[in-house]
Design a protein around this motif. Structure first.
Motif, PDB file in Angstrom:
ATOM      1  N   ILE A 184     -13.415  19.585  68.971  1.00  0.00           N
ATOM      2  CA  ILE A 184     -14.046  18.881  70.090  1.00  0.00           C
ATOM      3  C   ILE A 184     -13.668  19.551  71.406  1.00  0.00           C
ATOM      4  CG2 ILE A 184     -14.124  16.718  71.368  1.00  0.00           C
ATOM      5  CD1 ILE A 184     -15.661  16.584  68.804  1.00  0.00           C
ATOM      6  N   LEU A 185     -12.413  19.943  71.530  1.00  0.00           N
ATOM      7  CA  LEU A 185     -11.978  20.624  72.745  1.00  0.00           C
ATOM      8  C   LEU A 185     -12.765  21.907  72.956  1.00  0.00           C
ATOM      9  CD1 LEU A 185     -10.128  21.088  75.147  1.00  0.00           C
ATOM     10  CD2 LEU A 185      -8.394  21.990  73.571  1.00  0.00           C
ATOM     11  N   HIS A 186     -12.918  22.710  71.909  1.00  0.00           N
ATOM     12  CA  HIS A 186     -13.683  23.949  72.027  1.00  0.00           C
ATOM     13  C   HIS A 186     -15.141  23.660  72.393  1.00  0.00           C
ATOM     14  CE1 HIS A 186     -10.976  27.214  70.979  1.00  0.00           C
ATOM     15  NE2 HIS A 186     -10.439  26.470  70.027  1.00  0.00           N
ATOM     16  N   ALA A 187     -15.730  22.649  71.748  1.00  0.00           N
ATOM     17  CA  ALA A 187     -17.128  22.327  72.027  1.00  0.00           C
ATOM     18  C   ALA A 187     -17.320  21.878  73.469  1.00  0.00           C
ATOM     19  CB  ALA A 187     -17.605  21.236  71.065  1.00  0.00           C
ATOM     20  N   ARG A 188     -16.413  21.056  73.963  1.00  0.00           N
ATOM     21  CA  ARG A 188     -16.514  20.600  75.348  1.00  0.00           C
ATOM     22  C   ARG A 188     -16.268  21.748  76.323  1.00  0.00           C
ATOM     23  NH1 ARG A 188     -13.628  14.579  75.046  1.00  0.00           N
ATOM     24  NH2 ARG A 188     -15.303  13.603  73.828  1.00  0.00           N
ATOM     25  N   ALA A 189     -15.408  22.686  75.931  1.00  0.00           N
ATOM     26  CA  ALA A 189     -15.176  23.852  76.781  1.00  0.00           C
ATOM     27  C   ALA A 189     -16.443  24.687  76.922  1.00  0.00           C
ATOM     28  CB  ALA A 189     -14.039  24.703  76.215  1.00  0.00           C
ATOM     29  N   GLN A 190     -17.250  24.738  75.854  1.00  0.00           N
ATOM     30  CA  GLN A 190     -18.523  25.456  75.941  1.00  0.00           C
ATOM     31  C   GLN A 190     -19.466  24.789  76.944  1.00  0.00           C
ATOM     32  OE1 GLN A 190     -19.079  28.474  74.332  1.00  0.00           O
ATOM     33  NE2 GLN A 190     -16.901  28.099  74.102  1.00  0.00           N
ATOM     34  N   ILE A 191     -19.510  23.467  76.896  1.00  0.00           N
ATOM     35  CA  ILE A 191     -20.332  22.739  77.865  1.00  0.00           C
ATOM     36  C   ILE A 191     -19.794  22.974  79.275  1.00  0.00           C
ATOM     37  CG2 ILE A 191     -21.124  20.460  78.605  1.00  0.00           C
ATOM     38  CD1 ILE A 191     -20.794  19.578  75.652  1.00  0.00           C
ATOM     39  N   ALA A 192     -18.471  22.944  79.413  1.00  0.00           N
ATOM     40  CA  ALA A 192     -17.851  23.148  80.720  1.00  0.00           C
ATOM     41  C   ALA A 192     -18.172  24.528  81.274  1.00  0.00           C
ATOM     42  CB  ALA A 192     -16.345  22.960  80.617  1.00  0.00           C
TER      43      ALA A 192
ATOM     44  N   ALA B 112     -14.570  17.212  87.382  1.00  0.00           N
ATOM     45  CA  ALA B 112     -15.650  16.948  86.430  1.00  0.00           C
ATOM     46  C   ALA B 112     -15.292  17.444  85.034  1.00  0.00           C
ATOM     47  CB  ALA B 112     -16.946  17.602  86.918  1.00  0.00           C
ATOM     48  N   ILE B 113     -14.744  18.647  84.958  1.00  0.00           N
ATOM     49  CA  ILE B 113     -14.407  19.225  83.662  1.00  0.00           C
ATOM     50  C   ILE B 113     -13.240  18.476  83.020  1.00  0.00           C
ATOM     51  CG2 ILE B 113     -13.502  21.303  82.549  1.00  0.00           C
ATOM     52  CD1 ILE B 113     -15.191  22.905  84.624  1.00  0.00           C
ATOM     53  N   ALA B 114     -12.248  18.107  83.822  1.00  0.00           N
ATOM     54  CA  ALA B 114     -11.119  17.338  83.274  1.00  0.00           C
ATOM     55  C   ALA B 114     -11.600  16.009  82.700  1.00  0.00           C
ATOM     56  CB  ALA B 114     -10.070  17.110  84.356  1.00  0.00           C
ATOM     57  N   GLY B 115     -12.503  15.350  83.422  1.00  0.00           N
ATOM     58  CA  GLY B 115     -13.012  14.074  82.939  1.00  0.00           C
ATOM     59  C   GLY B 115     -13.774  14.210  81.639  1.00  0.00           C
ATOM     60  N   MET B 116     -14.589  15.268  81.527  1.00  0.00           N
ATOM     61  CA  MET B 116     -15.363  15.458  80.309  1.00  0.00           C
ATOM     62  C   MET B 116     -14.457  15.834  79.137  1.00  0.00           C
ATOM     63  SD  MET B 116     -18.401  18.172  79.475  1.00  0.00           S
ATOM     64  CE  MET B 116     -17.283  19.560  79.665  1.00  0.00           C
ATOM     65  N   ILE B 117     -13.525  16.749  79.351  1.00  0.00           N
ATOM     66  CA  ILE B 117     -12.683  17.215  78.252  1.00  0.00           C
ATOM     67  C   ILE B 117     -11.783  16.097  77.721  1.00  0.00           C
ATOM     68  CG2 ILE B 117     -10.706  18.712  77.740  1.00  0.00           C
ATOM     69  CD1 ILE B 117     -12.114  20.930  79.206  1.00  0.00           C
ATOM     70  N   ALA B 118     -11.310  15.246  78.610  1.00  0.00           N
ATOM     71  CA  ALA B 118     -10.394  14.183  78.201  1.00  0.00           C
ATOM     72  C   ALA B 118     -11.101  12.894  77.784  1.00  0.00           C
ATOM     73  CB  ALA B 118      -9.418  13.881  79.341  1.00  0.00           C
TER      74      ALA B 118
ATOM     75  N   HIS C 169     -18.839  14.595  66.781  1.00  0.00           N
ATOM     76  CA  HIS C 169     -18.088  15.817  66.488  1.00  0.00           C
ATOM     77  C   HIS C 169     -18.984  17.051  66.429  1.00  0.00           C
ATOM     78  CE1 HIS C 169     -14.067  14.101  65.445  1.00  0.00           C
ATOM     79  NE2 HIS C 169     -14.820  13.016  65.485  1.00  0.00           N
ATOM     80  N   TYR C 170     -20.025  17.087  67.216  1.00  0.00           N
ATOM     81  CA  TYR C 170     -20.889  18.265  67.294  1.00  0.00           C
ATOM     82  C   TYR C 170     -20.089  19.465  67.777  1.00  0.00           C
ATOM     83  CZ  TYR C 170     -24.392  21.487  69.169  1.00  0.00           C
ATOM     84  OH  TYR C 170     -25.141  22.603  69.465  1.00  0.00           O
TER      85      TYR C 170
ATOM     86  N   ARG D  22     -19.478  29.113  69.577  1.00  0.00           N
ATOM     87  CA  ARG D  22     -18.582  29.427  70.684  1.00  0.00           C
ATOM     88  C   ARG D  22     -19.069  30.672  71.419  1.00  0.00           C
ATOM     89  NH1 ARG D  22     -12.737  28.286  67.735  1.00  0.00           N
ATOM     90  NH2 ARG D  22     -13.224  26.147  67.144  1.00  0.00           N
ATOM     91  N   SER D  23     -18.975  30.620  72.730  1.00  0.00           N
ATOM     92  CA  SER D  23     -19.348  31.732  73.586  1.00  0.00           C
ATOM     93  C   SER D  23     -18.264  31.931  74.626  1.00  0.00           C
ATOM     94  CB  SER D  23     -20.684  31.425  74.271  1.00  0.00           C
ATOM     95  OG  SER D  23     -20.900  32.312  75.340  1.00  0.00           O
TER      96      SER D  23
END
Length: 219
Positions: free
Chosen positions: A153-161, A195-201, A209-210, A214-215
């Motif tokens: 999930i952390l990796h997936a959210r990092a991609q969105i970020a 914004a990114i901290a709020g989304m990741i946490a 769990h999509y 990874r990019s």
């Protein structure tokens, strides 16, 4: 490389960054780049960079050469008690600082945003970041601050970020060019960290769990 040759090379890179930012990578020919750079030699891109990918790789390395030392310095100042926002700042603020410092007229953020659509972008970015600090080190520290958040999930959210980072910076750069921006690059950086901290946490809902491919294009 002679100073004259280096000057010609930099002029081609500046012209490519501008045209790619305005029109997209696929829409810009090497000939258009040489003409924008003021060169009468329409094979100048091939001479200096070999291929279009070679030119893009040079543009990415130029950016990472500027971002890298700033990021390294921030990472070295971290301590064991570092919180999530400080870790995200190590990723966001060096990128924002370089964009702020790029002489006007600036096209860097919009070029990087346009690059996302290029099929070879991931490979070129990984190569450009080969000598950079291991992003997994920051990811591991983020994971340690987030308790039970699954690593996937952390990796997936990092991609969105990464997409958020590129998009917000590209839009702000465009507004700066128009003279219509409100706020400053510093405020953009703080906004992105929040914004990114709020989304990741954020909590993980059942079925959430999509895991997208990874990019590395969050430079």
């Amino acid at each position: 490389m002679t100073s004259r040759s280096e000057k010609a090379r930099q002029a081609l890179m500046d012209a490519a960054e501008e045209l790619y930012a305005l029109h997209g990578v696929e829409a810009v020919s090497n000939r258009a780049i040489t003409e924008r750079a003021g060169s009468a030699n329409h094979s100048a891109v091939a001479y200096h960079f070999g291929t279009r990918d070679g030119l893009i790789s040079a543009l990415l390395r130029r950016h990472m050469d500027e971002v890298g030392p700033l990021r390294t310095a921030r990472i070295e100042r971290l301590d064991d008690a570092t919180d999530l926002r400080a870790l995200i700042a190590c990723w966001v603020l060096p990128h924002v600082h370089v964009l702020r410092s790029t002489p006007a007229p600036a096209w860097r953020a919009r070029f990087l945003f346009q690059l996302r659509t290029l099929p070879s972008a991931d490979t070129l970015t990984r190569e450009a970041m080969a000598d950079a600090d291991d992003p997994e080190a920051l990811t591991a520290r983020m994971s340690a601050t987030l308790g039970d958040l699954p690593r996937g999930i952390l990796h997936a959210r990092a991609q969105i970020a990464a997409g958020v980072l590129l998009g917000v910076c590209a839009e702000f750069e465009r507004l700066v060019a128009l003279g219509d921006q409100e706020g400053s690059w510093e405020e953009v950086g703080v906004f992105l960290i929040d914004a990114i901290a709020g989304m990741i946490a954020a909590p993980v809902s059942p079925g959430g769990h999509y895991d997208p491919p990874r990019s590395p294009l969050g430079i």
